[in-house]
Structures are given as structure tokens and as C-alpha cells.
Design a protein around this motif. Structure first.
Motif, short mmCIF file in Angstrom:
data_model
loop_
_atom_site.label_atom_id
_atom_site.label_comp_id
_atom_site.label_asym_id
_atom_site.label_seq_id
_atom_site.Cartn_x
_atom_site.Cartn_y
_atom_site.Cartn_z
N MET A 58 0.82 -1.21 0.00
CA MET A 58 0.00 0.00 0.00
C MET A 58 0.86 1.26 0.00
O MET A 58 0.49 2.27 -0.58
CB MET A 58 -0.94 0.00 1.21
CG MET A 58 -2.05 -1.02 1.11
SD MET A 58 -3.08 -0.74 -0.34
CE MET A 58 -3.58 0.93 -0.06
N LYS A 61 2.54 1.13 -3.76
CA LYS A 61 1.54 1.01 -4.83
C LYS A 61 2.16 0.52 -6.16
O LYS A 61 2.22 1.25 -7.15
CB LYS A 61 0.80 2.32 -5.03
CG LYS A 61 0.04 2.74 -3.77
CD LYS A 61 -0.99 3.77 -4.08
CE LYS A 61 -1.70 4.25 -2.84
NZ LYS A 61 -2.51 3.29 -2.16
N TYR A 77 -8.52 2.22 -7.30
CA TYR A 77 -8.11 1.68 -6.01
C TYR A 77 -7.66 0.23 -6.15
O TYR A 77 -7.92 -0.61 -5.30
CB TYR A 77 -9.27 1.77 -5.01
CG TYR A 77 -9.72 3.18 -4.78
CD1 TYR A 77 -8.97 4.05 -3.99
CD2 TYR A 77 -10.88 3.67 -5.38
CE1 TYR A 77 -9.37 5.35 -3.79
CE2 TYR A 77 -11.29 4.97 -5.19
CZ TYR A 77 -10.53 5.81 -4.39
OH TYR A 77 -10.94 7.11 -4.20
N ASN A 79 -4.67 -1.17 -5.95
CA ASN A 79 -3.76 -1.66 -4.92
C ASN A 79 -4.53 -2.03 -3.66
O ASN A 79 -4.26 -3.05 -3.03
CB ASN A 79 -2.68 -0.61 -4.61
CG ASN A 79 -1.66 -0.53 -5.71
OD1 ASN A 79 -0.77 -1.36 -5.81
ND2 ASN A 79 -1.80 0.46 -6.58
N GLU A 80 -5.51 -1.20 -3.30
CA GLU A 80 -6.32 -1.47 -2.13
C GLU A 80 -7.16 -2.73 -2.32
O GLU A 80 -7.27 -3.57 -1.41
CB GLU A 80 -7.24 -0.27 -1.83
CG GLU A 80 -6.51 0.96 -1.38
CD GLU A 80 -5.89 1.81 -2.49
OE1 GLU A 80 -5.38 2.90 -2.19
OE2 GLU A 80 -5.91 1.39 -3.67
N CYS A 83 -4.84 -5.78 -2.23
CA CYS A 83 -4.36 -6.03 -0.86
C CYS A 83 -5.46 -6.60 0.02
O CYS A 83 -5.21 -7.52 0.81
CB CYS A 83 -3.80 -4.75 -0.24
SG CYS A 83 -2.14 -4.38 -0.80
N TYR A 114 -11.33 -3.26 2.73
CA TYR A 114 -11.13 -2.51 1.48
C TYR A 114 -11.39 -1.02 1.72
O TYR A 114 -10.59 -0.16 1.32
CB TYR A 114 -12.04 -3.08 0.40
CG TYR A 114 -12.00 -2.41 -0.95
CD1 TYR A 114 -10.80 -2.13 -1.59
CD2 TYR A 114 -13.18 -2.10 -1.61
CE1 TYR A 114 -10.78 -1.53 -2.85
CE2 TYR A 114 -13.17 -1.52 -2.87
CZ TYR A 114 -11.97 -1.23 -3.48
OH TYR A 114 -11.97 -0.64 -4.72
N LEU A 117 -8.56 0.48 3.79
CA LEU A 117 -7.34 0.68 3.00
C LEU A 117 -7.47 1.87 2.07
O LEU A 117 -6.49 2.57 1.80
CB LEU A 117 -7.01 -0.59 2.20
CG LEU A 117 -6.56 -1.81 3.01
CD1 LEU A 117 -6.40 -3.02 2.10
CD2 LEU A 117 -5.27 -1.53 3.77
N LYS A 118 -8.70 2.13 1.59
CA LYS A 118 -8.92 3.27 0.69
C LYS A 118 -8.95 4.60 1.43
O LYS A 118 -8.37 5.57 0.96
CB LYS A 118 -10.26 3.10 -0.05
CG LYS A 118 -10.22 2.10 -1.15
CD LYS A 118 -11.43 2.01 -2.05
CE LYS A 118 -12.73 2.47 -1.59
NZ LYS A 118 -13.84 2.18 -2.53
#
Length: 143
Positions: A58, A61, A77, A79-80, A83, A114, A117-118
Motif C-alpha cells: 500500500m 503502490k 483503487y 492496490n487497495e 491487498c 477494502y 485501506l482506501k
């Protein structure tokens, strides 16, 4: 990462930048090495490993959009998304649980992770706490 990207049908819109991913790997191992040295331990628990892995992905990225206009907002998003999927799948695998695809509780957990993370601030420590909480929740039987 590639499996998750393909499962989301984003392989035409995003790519994993291997140079950035290399930096993720170096940062992760440096972090784990410092942790081992600081805590004077030989082995790091799995929740710390997962937390540090996701944290560095994160932070750096490595998954990047390759087209000017991605038709799916989730590309912004990616990467989020990756992950969250990565950590949830690893946590289930660690506990030997085969997640049912239509499990409402699992999807609620995934969506919360999610979302966090965002939009939320997180650290390796807060991720580790979430992972440990999940592991604890899978071992407690409420009567």
C-alpha cells in the motif's frame, strides 16, 4: 497479485510495476529484519508478516493503471482491492477455512478492510491487530 487482477478482469487496464514491487520486497524484508533485531526473536508471527506485506504494498503502490480511462472505478483503487483480497485469502488459508463465495460475513469483512485501506489511516500495527482479531475470532466458539 496477477491472479487477483485477472479474477477482477483488470489485466487490460493495470500492470504490476516490477521495479516498484522490487522496492516493496526490499522494504518489507528490511522492516522484518529490524523487527527481529529489535524484539530479539528468530521468527516473526504470521500476523506481523501479513501486516507488513500489505503495508508496504500500500505504501509503494506497485500496481499501476496503464490506460487513460479505465471503465471500472475500482481501477483507481486497484492496490487497495488487491491487498484486501490478498490478506483475506491468506487469513482464510492460514486457518484452513475455505471461504464460501456467497458468505455475507466474509464479504462484510472484505468490504470493511477494502474501505479502510482506501480511506483510513493505517499502520503495520493496526493491520496486525485486525489480522490477530480475525484469527482469534476463528478460534472462539460462542455458546
Amino acid at each position: 497479485m496477477q491472479c487477483i487482477i485477472k479474477a477482477c478482469h483488470f489485466e487490460l487496464f493495470v500492470t504490476v510495476n516490477t521495479d516498484v514491487l522490487g522496492k516493496v520486497i526490499i522494504d518489507y524484508f528490511e522492516d522484518i529484519d529490524r523487527l527481529k533485531e529489535f524484539e530479539e526473536i528468530d521468527r516473526v508471527c504470521v500476523s506481523k508478516i501479513y501486516a507488513h506485506e500489505v503495508y508496504w504494498i500500500m505504501r509503494r503502490k506497485p500496481i499501476q493503471i496503464t490506460v487513460p480511462h479505465c471503465p471500472d472505478e475500482r481501477c483507481l483503487y486497484i492496490n487497495e482491492l488487491v491487498c484486501a483480497a490478498l490478506i483475506v485469502s491468506k487469513m482464510f488459508a492460514e486457518k484452513g477455512i475455505v471461504p464460501p463465495t456467497e458468505n455475507v460475513q466474509m464479504m462484510t469483512f472484505f468490504n470493511l478492510l477494502y474501505y479502510n485501506l482506501k480511506y483510513r489511516t493505517f499502520t503495520q500495527h493496526s493491520l496486525e491487530l485486525a489480522i490477530e482479531s480475525f484469527f482469534l475470532g476463528t478460534t472462539i466458539s460462542v455458546k
